[in-house]
Write a protein that holds these residues in place. Sequence first.
Motif, short mmCIF file in Angstrom:
data_model
loop_
_atom_site.label_atom_id
_atom_site.label_comp_id
_atom_site.label_asym_id
_atom_site.label_seq_id
_atom_site.Cartn_x
_atom_site.Cartn_y
_atom_site.Cartn_z
N SER A 1 4.07 -53.74 31.69
CA SER A 1 4.16 -55.13 32.12
C SER A 1 2.76 -55.74 32.22
N PRO A 2 2.64 -57.05 31.99
CA PRO A 2 1.32 -57.69 32.11
C PRO A 2 0.89 -57.75 33.57
N ALA A 3 -0.35 -58.15 33.77
CA ALA A 3 -0.87 -58.26 35.13
C ALA A 3 -0.07 -59.30 35.92
N SER A 4 0.25 -58.96 37.15
CA SER A 4 1.00 -59.87 38.01
C SER A 4 0.04 -60.74 38.82
N THR A 5 0.51 -61.94 39.19
CA THR A 5 -0.30 -62.83 40.02
C THR A 5 0.33 -62.94 41.41
N LEU A 6 -0.45 -62.58 42.43
CA LEU A 6 -0.02 -62.71 43.81
C LEU A 6 -0.97 -63.66 44.52
N TYR A 7 -0.52 -64.17 45.68
CA TYR A 7 -1.28 -65.21 46.37
C TYR A 7 -1.75 -64.72 47.72
N LEU A 8 -2.96 -65.12 48.03
CA LEU A 8 -3.59 -64.72 49.29
C LEU A 8 -2.79 -65.23 50.47
N GLY A 9 -2.63 -64.37 51.47
CA GLY A 9 -1.96 -64.75 52.69
C GLY A 9 -0.46 -64.83 52.59
N GLN A 10 0.13 -64.28 51.52
CA GLN A 10 1.58 -64.38 51.34
C GLN A 10 2.20 -63.02 51.11
N LYS A 11 3.50 -62.96 51.43
CA LYS A 11 4.29 -61.78 51.09
C LYS A 11 5.00 -62.07 49.77
N SER A 12 4.90 -61.11 48.84
CA SER A 12 5.46 -61.32 47.50
C SER A 12 6.17 -60.05 47.02
N ILE A 13 6.93 -60.21 45.96
CA ILE A 13 7.59 -59.10 45.29
C ILE A 13 6.78 -58.78 44.03
N LEU A 14 6.26 -57.56 43.98
CA LEU A 14 5.47 -57.11 42.82
C LEU A 14 6.40 -56.37 41.87
N GLU A 15 6.57 -56.90 40.67
CA GLU A 15 7.42 -56.27 39.66
C GLU A 15 6.55 -55.54 38.64
N ASN B 1 12.68 -29.05 37.79
CA ASN B 1 11.41 -28.90 38.50
C ASN B 1 10.89 -30.27 38.90
N SER B 2 10.40 -30.39 40.12
CA SER B 2 9.83 -31.65 40.59
C SER B 2 8.41 -31.79 40.06
N LYS B 3 8.12 -32.92 39.44
CA LYS B 3 6.81 -33.16 38.85
C LYS B 3 6.28 -34.53 39.27
N ILE B 4 4.99 -34.70 39.19
CA ILE B 4 4.35 -35.98 39.48
C ILE B 4 3.47 -36.35 38.29
N SER B 5 3.58 -37.58 37.85
CA SER B 5 2.82 -38.03 36.69
C SER B 5 1.35 -38.23 37.02
N ASP B 6 0.57 -38.49 36.00
CA ASP B 6 -0.81 -38.90 36.21
C ASP B 6 -0.84 -40.29 36.85
N THR B 7 -1.93 -40.60 37.51
CA THR B 7 -2.06 -41.90 38.17
C THR B 7 -2.25 -43.01 37.14
N MET B 8 -1.53 -44.12 37.35
CA MET B 8 -1.65 -45.30 36.49
C MET B 8 -2.14 -46.48 37.33
N LYS B 9 -2.76 -47.42 36.67
CA LYS B 9 -3.24 -48.63 37.34
C LYS B 9 -2.29 -49.79 37.09
N VAL B 10 -1.87 -50.44 38.17
CA VAL B 10 -1.07 -51.66 38.09
C VAL B 10 -2.01 -52.84 38.34
N LYS B 11 -2.15 -53.70 37.34
CA LYS B 11 -3.10 -54.82 37.46
C LYS B 11 -2.46 -55.98 38.23
N VAL B 12 -3.21 -56.45 39.22
CA VAL B 12 -2.75 -57.57 40.05
C VAL B 12 -3.89 -58.56 40.21
N ALA B 13 -3.63 -59.84 39.91
CA ALA B 13 -4.62 -60.90 40.08
C ALA B 13 -4.30 -61.67 41.36
#
Length: 428
Positions: free
Chosen positions: A292-306, A379-391
């Motif tokens: 997914s592309p970078a998401s835009t969130l707003y300062l001082g607000q509660k938002s849903i990050l998809e 078997n329970s496994k954990i993936s490598d760490t990924m970066k979620v971009k948020v503006a």
Amino acid sequence: MRWQYIPVLMLLLALLIVPGSAQGAKYLYGSPDLSATISGTNEFAPGAETPLTIIISNSGLNTHKIVGSTLITPDDQPNTAKLVTVGLKGTDTPFTVKTDPQFLSDIMGGAAATATFNVKVADSAEPGTYVLPLEVTYTYLADAEEYGGDLLRYNYQPKTETLPLTVQVTPDLQVEILDMRTESLNVGTEGYVYMTLKNVGHDTANKAIAMVTRSGASPLIPTDGNAYVGTFEPGETVDVKFKVSVADTAEPQSYPLDVAVTYEDYEGKTVTSRPATIGLPVGGKIAFEVVSPASTLYLGQKSILEVEYKNSGAATVYNAQARISAVDPFTSSDDTAFLGDLAPGQTATARFEVNVDSDGTEKEYGIDSEIRYRDDLDNSKISDTMKVKVALEKRQGAFFTNPVFLIAVLAVIIGAGYYIFVYRKKQR
């Protein structure tokens, strides 16, 4: 009286210093008598490659000796084998000799010398007794003729003889892999290996246990590498199953794995067959990516990050759950989202509730994210760490949506309404 013995003493002294007057020795009869024996065991299994040490002994005797003042003693004795060379041959046997003939110098009567040859037993060697010919070449002193009192002529004779060496090929178990398939064998995971094994040897294996072991530095590491077979007859086949893990550092290609059988042989001894090496194909690593592309969130607000995740690996994952690690200026009370089962190439969207501090900086952030899942073997496994971009941005008109401002406006409206109500009541 004493002076009369002086001539006699002078005569005896003269006899001692006359040339040829010293005692000499000559052997009339004698010759080398060589024999050969194997040092250590003479039993070998098919396929064995081992150094074979041979002892060459000389039991030849000199039976007649002449001693006289007119004889010249030869430098060599007739029973000495001189300039000995030995060569081992494997003609008409399943033995291959990998060492050239060896020079051993002289072997005197009553002495012995050793020679070591590297031999290889054919994998297909039938159990039984075989004779390896040892060819020995040497010379010996046949006789020595005297000429006058100061000349000795040697007569050396060359001789070549073949000495037999008895060896035995023992029955054994040999493993042949007739069929093989893998299941869920991917980089960084565990999988199953199924094999059909055949005993192509000549020994009946009792209490046989098939096993797989790591081959050198191969990234294939058995985690359940033993399978009980029991009695394993020559020509019999068995189906076995093993569990193998693949190191995270592996690549999607084939890697070696060793297969052998531990068993009780015909003598009741516990032995292990020679390993057979097989190549196992390994699939690619299970991996994910944020598509997914970078998401835009707003300062001082509660938002849903998809966030949309994609299974970019080579195997299906089960019960996948995405998780984010919220750090300042982000906080979250709901940082986990269920994705379900994802086949290779399939995507799923996660939704996280995120609070953004009002004093954050307007810029693009990278929030750490990972996926916990189960593989084909549960078997329970954990993936490598990924970066979620948020503006982060300030919302336009944010002043009019500020809670303090809204409360103030509401107070003004209520006050104005109350004033109008009271004013109209007085006018009546």
